[in-house]
Design a protein around this motif. Structure first.
Motif, short mmCIF file in Angstrom:
data_model
loop_
_atom_site.label_atom_id
_atom_site.label_comp_id
_atom_site.label_asym_id
_atom_site.label_seq_id
_atom_site.Cartn_x
_atom_site.Cartn_y
_atom_site.Cartn_z
N SER A 156 45.37 -15.22 4.49
CA SER A 156 44.78 -16.53 4.62
C SER A 156 45.05 -17.17 5.96
CB SER A 156 45.25 -17.45 3.49
OG SER A 156 46.55 -17.18 3.12
N GLY A 157 46.02 -16.70 6.69
CA GLY A 157 46.26 -17.24 8.02
C GLY A 157 45.71 -16.33 9.10
N GLY A 158 44.77 -15.47 8.72
CA GLY A 158 44.29 -14.46 9.65
C GLY A 158 43.34 -15.01 10.69
N GLY A 159 42.58 -14.10 11.29
CA GLY A 159 41.67 -14.51 12.34
C GLY A 159 42.44 -15.00 13.54
N ALA A 160 41.95 -16.08 14.12
CA ALA A 160 42.57 -16.61 15.33
C ALA A 160 43.58 -17.69 15.05
CB ALA A 160 41.47 -17.17 16.24
N SER A 161 43.90 -17.95 13.75
CA SER A 161 44.76 -19.08 13.43
C SER A 161 46.17 -18.89 13.95
CB SER A 161 44.80 -19.32 11.92
OG SER A 161 45.36 -18.23 11.25
N GLY A 162 46.58 -17.65 14.25
CA GLY A 162 47.91 -17.44 14.80
C GLY A 162 47.97 -17.62 16.30
N ASP A 163 46.83 -17.85 16.95
CA ASP A 163 46.76 -18.01 18.39
C ASP A 163 46.66 -19.49 18.72
OD1 ASP A 163 46.25 -18.02 21.07
OD2 ASP A 163 44.45 -16.78 20.98
N ALA A 164 47.74 -20.05 19.27
CA ALA A 164 47.78 -21.49 19.53
C ALA A 164 46.78 -21.92 20.58
CB ALA A 164 49.19 -21.89 19.95
N SER A 165 46.27 -20.99 21.40
CA SER A 165 45.29 -21.35 22.43
C SER A 165 43.87 -21.34 21.89
CB SER A 165 45.40 -20.38 23.61
OG SER A 165 45.03 -19.07 23.21
N ALA A 166 43.67 -20.79 20.71
CA ALA A 166 42.33 -20.73 20.12
C ALA A 166 41.94 -22.10 19.57
CB ALA A 166 42.29 -19.68 19.02
N PRO A 167 40.66 -22.37 19.43
CA PRO A 167 40.23 -23.65 18.86
C PRO A 167 40.80 -23.84 17.45
CG PRO A 167 38.38 -22.52 19.86
CD PRO A 167 39.51 -21.54 19.83
N LEU A 168 41.17 -25.07 17.15
CA LEU A 168 41.57 -25.42 15.79
C LEU A 168 40.30 -25.66 15.00
CD1 LEU A 168 44.15 -26.10 14.05
CD2 LEU A 168 43.58 -28.50 14.50
N ARG A 169 40.16 -24.95 13.89
CA ARG A 169 38.93 -25.00 13.12
C ARG A 169 39.13 -25.88 11.89
NH1 ARG A 169 39.03 -18.67 12.92
NH2 ARG A 169 41.15 -19.36 12.45
N LEU A 170 38.42 -27.01 11.87
CA LEU A 170 38.58 -28.04 10.85
C LEU A 170 37.36 -28.07 9.94
CD1 LEU A 170 39.80 -30.70 9.64
CD2 LEU A 170 38.60 -31.91 11.49
N GLY A 171 37.60 -28.09 8.63
CA GLY A 171 36.51 -28.18 7.67
C GLY A 171 36.51 -29.52 6.95
N PHE A 172 35.32 -29.97 6.59
CA PHE A 172 35.18 -31.17 5.76
C PHE A 172 33.77 -31.18 5.18
CE2 PHE A 172 33.18 -32.64 9.60
CZ PHE A 172 32.25 -33.59 9.21
N PHE A 173 33.51 -32.13 4.28
CA PHE A 173 32.21 -32.25 3.64
C PHE A 173 31.58 -33.58 4.03
CE2 PHE A 173 34.61 -30.43 -0.28
CZ PHE A 173 34.97 -29.31 0.44
N PRO A 174 30.26 -33.68 4.08
CA PRO A 174 29.60 -34.96 4.36
C PRO A 174 29.53 -35.84 3.11
CG PRO A 174 27.96 -33.25 4.11
CD PRO A 174 29.29 -32.58 4.01
N ASN A 175 30.70 -36.10 2.53
CA ASN A 175 30.84 -37.03 1.40
C ASN A 175 31.75 -38.17 1.85
OD1 ASN A 175 29.40 -35.23 -0.23
ND2 ASN A 175 31.24 -34.37 -1.16
N ILE A 176 31.56 -39.35 1.32
CA ILE A 176 32.45 -40.42 1.74
C ILE A 176 33.84 -40.29 1.13
CG2 ILE A 176 30.54 -41.99 2.19
CD1 ILE A 176 31.34 -43.51 -0.34
N THR A 177 34.02 -39.35 0.20
CA THR A 177 35.37 -39.03 -0.26
C THR A 177 36.15 -38.27 0.82
OG1 THR A 177 34.43 -37.10 -1.38
CG2 THR A 177 34.86 -39.05 -2.73
N HIS A 178 35.48 -37.92 1.90
CA HIS A 178 36.12 -37.35 3.08
C HIS A 178 36.02 -38.37 4.22
CE1 HIS A 178 36.13 -32.84 1.85
NE2 HIS A 178 36.13 -33.62 0.78
N ALA A 179 36.30 -39.61 3.89
CA ALA A 179 36.03 -40.74 4.79
C ALA A 179 36.69 -40.59 6.15
CB ALA A 179 36.48 -42.04 4.12
#
Length: 339
Positions: free
Chosen positions: A26-49
């Protein structure tokens, strides 16, 4: 009902396996590389205000220490958690149901690092005035196994009603996206749906519906976590400064909401409108926000109960979520002097 639910669960588990849930990468991909972009997820709901405002106003992207940022939108929790577990996402706003499911099925690698929003989930119906009047009707949820889907099925079970995605049970529960739920509701294709805001308020305003259940009424002190922020154990270890920067923005936005709820609601609506091309009518916005409250701290008792509910429905083989919540980074951010 049992066979139909088993088939649904089997399909979900096959999907989870195909996308990497159930393995410890689950921490794979580029998440171990501090220079890589931080990838943030969210939904277009106001519960994600906070996510809506932080993204659209550029607060996340401009925060010192966050570096490059990639933002990804999802419709519902399971899809976002598949991305997190597969290593294509580093951190996400998400509902408690998919977070718990991922923690227990993906090697307990997921971590809840902050709360975000409490409340804001309702069951809206056309004509049903009681649970009994839902018998023989079709009701929707945003996605199989998401937070509202679990809440709906658990509530129906408590009312003595069977539920399945295929016809034949007392209530047919049909997962579909929130926009499709609204469309089907307005066309009369479903009796109602258990949805997050603003979809509940829109169903009431646009479809002449009524709120049969406000989920707050089902929890002690009417408090339950609707949205939390999650990451992985590996990302916490390798990308801690970037995650701290993200949480700094999240804390500021949460405090802004608390100090100026009307102004923050307007900012959320502006962001929601930009992302969906349809801002909410003032009355809908007011109704939706009346059922929401900001919260930095997850509700541990509610999280534990949610896990028990999911297990009772057959979604999980265990409800042991000990170790899932890690607020160490949030506590560091809150204790640090303002930057």
């Amino acid at each position: 009902m049992h066979s139909s639910r088993s088939r649904s669960l089997l399909g979900l588990l096959v999907l989870l396996a195909a996308t990497g849930l159930g393995c410890k990468k689950s921490g794979g991909g580029a998440s171990g590389d501090a220079s890589a972009p931080l990838r943030l997820g969210f939904f277009p709901n106001i519960t994600h205000a906070q996510a809506l405002v932080g993204h659209v106003e550029g607060a996340f992207a401009k925060e010192p220490g966050i570096g490059q940022l990639e933002v990804k939108q999802f419709n519902a929790g399971p899809a976002a958690m598949e991305a997190l577990a597969a290593g294509s996402l580093d951190v996400s706003y998400v509902g408690t149901g998919p977070a718990i499911n991922t923690y227990l099925k993906a090697g307990k690698e997921l971590r809840v690092i902050a709360g975000a929003v409490n409340g804001g989930a309702v069951l809206v119906t056309h004509s049903a005035r009681s649970a009994a009047e839902l018998k023989g009707k079709k009701v929707a949820s945003p996605q199989l196994g998401n937070t509202q889907d679990i809440a709906l099925r658990h509530w129906l079970k408590q009312q003595g009603l069977t539920a399945a995605s295929e016809p034949g049970s007392d209530v047919q529960v049909v997962p579909m996206s929130n926009p499709d739920i609204l469309g089907q509701y307005l066309q009369g294709g479903i009796e109602g749906a258990w949805v997050p805001e603003p979809w509940g308020a829109r169903m009431v305003a646009e479809g002449g519906g009524q709120i049969l259940v406000d989920e707050r009424d089902l929890w002690p002190q009417r408090r339950f976590s609707t949205t939390v922020i999650v990451t992985t154990k590996k990302a916490l270890e390798t990308r801690r400064p970037q995650l701290a920067a993200l949480l700094r923005v999240h804390v500021r936005l949460t405090e802004r909401w608390r100090s100026d709820p009307d102004g923050f609601a307007s900012a959320v609506n502006a962001a929601f409108g930009k992302l969906t091309s349809k801002p909410l009518a003032p009355a809908v916005l007011k109704a939706a926000f009346s059922r929401l409250e900001p919260s930095l701290d997850p509700e541990p008792a509610a999280l534990a109960q949610a896990a028990q509910n999911a297990q009772a429905l057959g979604y999980l083989s265990s409800d042991d979520i000990s170790g899932m919540v890690d607020l160490s980074l949030l506590n560091e951010v809150r204790a640090a002097p303002p930057q």
